[in-house]
Design an enzyme around this catalytic site. Structure first.
Site, PDB file in Angstrom:
ATOM      1  N   ASP A  87      35.728  23.394 -19.939  1.00  0.00           N
ATOM      2  CA  ASP A  87      36.064  22.300 -20.836  1.00  0.00           C
ATOM      3  C   ASP A  87      34.772  21.754 -21.444  1.00  0.00           C
ATOM      4  O   ASP A  87      33.791  21.512 -20.731  1.00  0.00           O
ATOM      5  CB  ASP A  87      36.798  21.199 -20.063  1.00  0.00           C
ATOM      6  CG  ASP A  87      37.379  20.146 -20.982  1.00  0.00           C
ATOM      7  OD1 ASP A  87      38.502  20.353 -21.462  1.00  0.00           O
ATOM      8  OD2 ASP A  87      36.713  19.121 -21.214  1.00  0.00           O
ATOM      9  N   ILE A  88      34.758  21.554 -22.776  1.00  0.00           N
ATOM     10  CA  ILE A  88      33.590  20.988 -23.435  1.00  0.00           C
ATOM     11  C   ILE A  88      33.508  19.507 -23.076  1.00  0.00           C
ATOM     12  O   ILE A  88      34.445  18.753 -23.294  1.00  0.00           O
ATOM     13  CB  ILE A  88      33.667  21.165 -24.963  1.00  0.00           C
ATOM     14  CG1 ILE A  88      33.777  22.649 -25.324  1.00  0.00           C
ATOM     15  CG2 ILE A  88      32.447  20.542 -25.643  1.00  0.00           C
ATOM     16  CD1 ILE A  88      33.979  22.899 -26.806  1.00  0.00           C
ATOM     17  N   GLU A 130      39.803  21.575 -26.508  1.00  0.00           N
ATOM     18  CA  GLU A 130      38.422  21.979 -26.226  1.00  0.00           C
ATOM     19  C   GLU A 130      38.297  22.750 -24.930  1.00  0.00           C
ATOM     20  O   GLU A 130      37.201  22.870 -24.372  1.00  0.00           O
ATOM     21  CB  GLU A 130      37.515  20.743 -26.181  1.00  0.00           C
ATOM     22  CG  GLU A 130      37.777  19.797 -25.031  1.00  0.00           C
ATOM     23  CD  GLU A 130      38.820  18.728 -25.327  1.00  0.00           C
ATOM     24  OE1 GLU A 130      38.749  17.659 -24.708  1.00  0.00           O
ATOM     25  OE2 GLU A 130      39.698  18.966 -26.188  1.00  0.00           O
TER      26      GLU A 130
END
Length: 248
Positions: A87-88, A130
């Site tokens: 996950d960003i 994301e």
């Protein structure tokens, strides 16, 4: 009234499908509209339906099929397979600060970085928003943490530019879990384990990777019930193998 020629797709309503393929740059080459041409259209549509439009990566539909296939393979062969969720970190800040166009550029850049780190046999997926997922078959537990860290560092060190003055970098949090060998698990349970590790990585400060130790992975009650509900495993491995495989 003339009838369609044998082995010809004449009469099928294909214009909407062809328009979709043309917009994606996947339209079949000009030629006679025979069964060979129709197969090209079908193959292109199947590939398009399993791809994320923004990044070109496989999508969630493809991930689910891959996970089910790998879970079954691990149950039968005992080979290791790892799923990573990435996950960003603080991606909302990127969109809020720079706009969604730059946010899309960041997603594409992260996807390209991750593609540099995977093998041809691995399945890299844009899971949603994301978040990315990677299925790594034949990945020994000894190498799992190193693989996740290499991906995290590759993204962290990459500078993303939008062609103007904007230059930024982002970090990833990663969580991973191995499918339990010799046990009939499911894609849902496997992903839940990886998601728990991703949650741990974020809770511990983000920009890090956390993997469930393969040696201490517990077989859940649901996986035990799946195991004993399938008689095929009994015929393949015998009751003693079933009993030993079900022990935590």
């Amino acid at each position: 009234m003339s009838l369609p020629r044998p082995n010809s797709p004449e009469g099928l309503q294909l214009e909407a499908a062809l328009q979709l393929l043309r917009r994606a740059g996947r339209a079949p080459a000009p030629g006679p509209r025979d069964n060979v041409w129709l197969q090209q259209v079908i193959d292109a549509l199947c590939d398009l339906s399993s791809r994320d439009a923004l990044t070109g990566l496989a999508n969630r539909r493809q991930l689910e099929m891959t996970l089910e296939r790998e879970a079954d393979r691990v149950a039968r062969s005992g080979e290791s397979a790892l799923v990573l969720l990435l996950d960003i970190d603080h991606f909302k800040r990127v969109n809020d600060t720079y706009g969604h166009a730059v946010g899309d550029l960041v997603l594409q850049a992260v996807a390209a970085c991750l593609q540099q780190c995977v093998r041809p046999m691995d399945t890299l997926v844009r899971y949603g928003g994301e978040e990315f997922a990677i299925v790594l078959p034949s990945c020994p537990p000894l190498f799992g943490a190193a693989v996740a860290e290499r991906m995290r560092r590759t993204v962290e060190s990459h500078v993303i530019r939008d062609g103007a003055a904007t230059a930024l970098s982002v970090t990833l949090s990663a969580g991973g879990a191995f499918a339990p060998p010799w046990v009939r698990s499911s894609a849902k349970l496997w992903m839940q384990r990886a998601d728990a590790q991703l949650y741990r990585a974020k809770a511990e400060g983000r920009n890090r990777s956390c993997l469930e130790p393969a040696a201490v992975s517990q077989v859940s009650a649901e996986e035990k019930s799946l195991l004993f509900a399938v008689s095929a495993f009994a015929s393949l491995d015998g009751p003693n193998a079933l009993q030993s495989a079900s022990q935590p």
